[in-house]
Write a protein that holds these residues in place. Structure first.
Motif, PDB file in Angstrom:
ATOM      1  N   GLY A   1       0.813  -1.214   0.000  1.00 34.28           N
ATOM      2  CA  GLY A   1       0.000   0.000   0.000  1.00 34.28           C
ATOM      3  C   GLY A   1       0.847   1.264   0.000  1.00 34.28           C
ATOM      4  N   ASP A   2       0.196   2.380   0.269  1.00 29.32           N
ATOM      5  CA  ASP A   2       0.815   3.700   0.275  1.00 29.32           C
ATOM      6  C   ASP A   2       1.582   3.926   1.579  1.00 29.32           C
ATOM      7  N   HIS A   3       2.904   3.910   1.508  1.00 31.28           N
ATOM      8  CA  HIS A   3       3.735   4.067   2.703  1.00 31.28           C
ATOM      9  C   HIS A   3       3.559   5.446   3.332  1.00 31.28           C
ATOM     10  N   SER A   4       3.386   6.474   2.519  1.00 29.31           N
ATOM     11  CA  SER A   4       3.236   7.827   3.078  1.00 29.31           C
ATOM     12  C   SER A   4       1.929   7.951   3.863  1.00 29.31           C
ATOM     13  N   ALA A   5       0.894   7.217   3.469  1.00 26.80           N
ATOM     14  CA  ALA A   5      -0.367   7.238   4.224  1.00 26.80           C
ATOM     15  C   ALA A   5      -0.166   6.616   5.602  1.00 26.80           C
ATOM     16  N   LEU A   6       0.604   5.541   5.677  1.00 34.91           N
ATOM     17  CA  LEU A   6       0.900   4.928   6.973  1.00 34.91           C
ATOM     18  C   LEU A   6       1.724   5.867   7.846  1.00 34.91           C
ATOM     19  N   GLU A   7       2.672   6.576   7.240  1.00 36.34           N
ATOM     20  CA  GLU A   7       3.471   7.548   8.001  1.00 36.34           C
ATOM     21  C   GLU A   7       2.588   8.652   8.568  1.00 36.34           C
ATOM     22  N   ARG A   8       1.689   9.196   7.732  1.00 37.93           N
ATOM     23  CA  ARG A   8       0.788  10.258   8.199  1.00 37.93           C
ATOM     24  C   ARG A   8      -0.096   9.774   9.337  1.00 37.93           C
ATOM     25  N   LEU A   9      -0.603   8.561   9.209  1.00 33.29           N
ATOM     26  CA  LEU A   9      -1.457   8.011  10.251  1.00 33.29           C
ATOM     27  C   LEU A   9      -0.669   7.800  11.545  1.00 33.29           C
ATOM     28  N   ALA A  10       0.563   7.318  11.432  1.00 38.79           N
ATOM     29  CA  ALA A  10       1.398   7.126  12.618  1.00 38.79           C
ATOM     30  C   ALA A  10       1.681   8.466  13.300  1.00 38.79           C
ATOM     31  N   LEU A  11       1.930   9.522  12.516  1.00 40.34           N
ATOM     32  CA  LEU A  11       2.176  10.841  13.098  1.00 40.34           C
ATOM     33  C   LEU A  11       0.926  11.398  13.775  1.00 40.34           C
ATOM     34  N   ARG A  12      -0.239  11.164  13.174  1.00 40.32           N
ATOM     35  CA  ARG A  12      -1.501  11.599  13.795  1.00 40.32           C
ATOM     36  C   ARG A  12      -1.744  10.851  15.096  1.00 40.32           C
ATOM     37  N   LYS A  13      -1.444   9.560  15.092  1.00 43.97           N
ATOM     38  CA  LYS A  13      -1.627   8.761  16.304  1.00 43.97           C
ATOM     39  C   LYS A  13      -0.657   9.217  17.390  1.00 43.97           C
ATOM     40  N   LEU A  14       0.570   9.579  17.007  1.00 42.68           N
ATOM     41  CA  LEU A  14       1.537  10.083  17.975  1.00 42.68           C
ATOM     42  C   LEU A  14       1.062  11.405  18.574  1.00 42.68           C
ATOM     43  N   ALA A  15       0.561  12.300  17.734  1.00 45.16           N
ATOM     44  CA  ALA A  15       0.043  13.574  18.235  1.00 45.16           C
ATOM     45  C   ALA A  15      -1.103  13.332  19.211  1.00 45.16           C
ATOM     46  N   TRP A  16      -1.977  12.390  18.892  1.00 47.47           N
ATOM     47  CA  TRP A  16      -3.092  12.041  19.769  1.00 47.47           C
ATOM     48  C   TRP A  16      -2.574  11.499  21.103  1.00 47.47           C
ATOM     49  N   ALA A  17      -1.585  10.603  21.055  1.00 43.32           N
ATOM     50  CA  ALA A  17      -1.038  10.008  22.278  1.00 43.32           C
ATOM     51  C   ALA A  17      -0.368  11.071  23.151  1.00 43.32           C
ATOM     52  N   LEU A  18       0.335  12.017  22.528  1.00 39.54           N
ATOM     53  CA  LEU A  18       0.989  13.086  23.298  1.00 39.54           C
ATOM     54  C   LEU A  18      -0.051  14.000  23.936  1.00 39.54           C
ATOM     55  N   ASP A  19      -1.113  14.310  23.200  1.00 35.95           N
ATOM     56  CA  ASP A  19      -2.196  15.121  23.775  1.00 35.95           C
ATOM     57  C   ASP A  19      -2.848  14.401  24.949  1.00 35.95           C
ATOM     58  N   ARG A  20      -3.098  13.143  24.775  1.00 33.33           N
ATOM     59  CA  ARG A  20      -3.741  12.375  25.844  1.00 33.33           C
ATOM     60  C   ARG A  20      -2.853  12.332  27.085  1.00 33.33           C
ATOM     61  N   ALA A  21      -1.554  12.148  26.903  1.00 32.89           N
ATOM     62  CA  ALA A  21      -0.625  12.121  28.034  1.00 32.89           C
ATOM     63  C   ALA A  21      -0.572  13.473  28.741  1.00 32.89           C
ATOM     64  N   ALA A  22      -0.790  14.544  27.979  1.00 27.63           N
ATOM     65  CA  ALA A  22      -0.763  15.892  28.556  1.00 27.63           C
ATOM     66  C   ALA A  22      -2.115  16.288  29.160  1.00 27.63           C
ATOM     67  N   GLY A  23      -3.105  15.392  29.064  1.00 23.80           N
ATOM     68  CA  GLY A  23      -4.404  15.675  29.642  1.00 23.80           C
ATOM     69  C   GLY A  23      -5.366  16.386  28.720  1.00 23.80           C
ATOM     70  N   ARG A  24      -4.972  16.570  27.460  1.00 23.06           N
ATOM     71  CA  ARG A  24      -5.874  17.190  26.477  1.00 23.06           C
ATOM     72  C   ARG A  24      -6.617  16.072  25.765  1.00 23.06           C
ATOM     73  N   ARG A  25      -7.906  15.998  25.998  1.00 29.96           N
ATOM     74  CA  ARG A  25      -8.723  14.942  25.380  1.00 29.96           C
ATOM     75  C   ARG A  25      -9.052  15.318  23.954  1.00 29.96           C
ATOM     76  N   ARG A  26      -8.917  14.378  23.058  1.00 28.85           N
ATOM     77  CA  ARG A  26      -9.290  14.538  21.656  1.00 28.85           C
ATOM     78  C   ARG A  26      -9.998  13.290  21.217  1.00 28.85           C
ATOM     79  N   PRO A  27     -10.767  13.379  20.168  1.00 34.19           N
ATOM     80  CA  PRO A  27     -11.340  12.139  19.627  1.00 34.19           C
ATOM     81  C   PRO A  27     -10.233  11.195  19.214  1.00 34.19           C
ATOM     82  N   GLY A  28     -10.544   9.933  19.046  1.00 37.96           N
ATOM     83  CA  GLY A  28      -9.544   8.933  18.669  1.00 37.96           C
ATOM     84  C   GLY A  28      -8.786   9.279  17.410  1.00 37.96           C
ATOM     85  N   PRO A  29      -7.693   8.568  17.138  1.00 37.74           N
ATOM     86  CA  PRO A  29      -6.799   8.903  16.021  1.00 37.74           C
ATOM     87  C   PRO A  29      -7.292   8.458  14.651  1.00 37.74           C
ATOM     88  N   HIS A  30      -8.591   8.387  14.411  1.00 39.73           N
ATOM     89  CA  HIS A  30      -9.132   7.929  13.133  1.00 39.73           C
ATOM     90  C   HIS A  30      -8.829   8.927  12.049  1.00 39.73           C
TER      91      HIS A  30
END
Length: 76
Positions: free
Chosen positions: A47-76
């Protein structure tokens, strides 16, 4: 106001992206060097490797926000 998913890149060192092919899958890990937070996404290696990279970066941003106490919807 919701921040851009990649704003954390400007705040410090850029995230580390690690790619590993496992059979027909591609495993993409995104790691924040400052906190050591790591998230993993897997998808088809054909598949598209750049799409997986973008999704991984979005998931990382979500995880960092969650660790900092900022709630966001899931990384979909």
């Amino acid at each position: 106001m919701e921040r851009n998913d990649l704003d954390f890149v400007a705040a410090g060192e850029p995230p580390i992206l690690e790619h590993r092919r496992i059979g027909t899958l591609l495993r993409v890990a995104a790691i924040d060097p400052g906190s050591g937070t790591e998230v993993v996404i897997q998808g088809r290696a054909s598949g598209d490797h750049s799409a997986l990279e973008r999704l991984a970066l979005r998931k990382l941003a979500w995880a960092l926000d969650r660790a900092a106490g900022r709630r966001r919807p899931g990384p979909h």
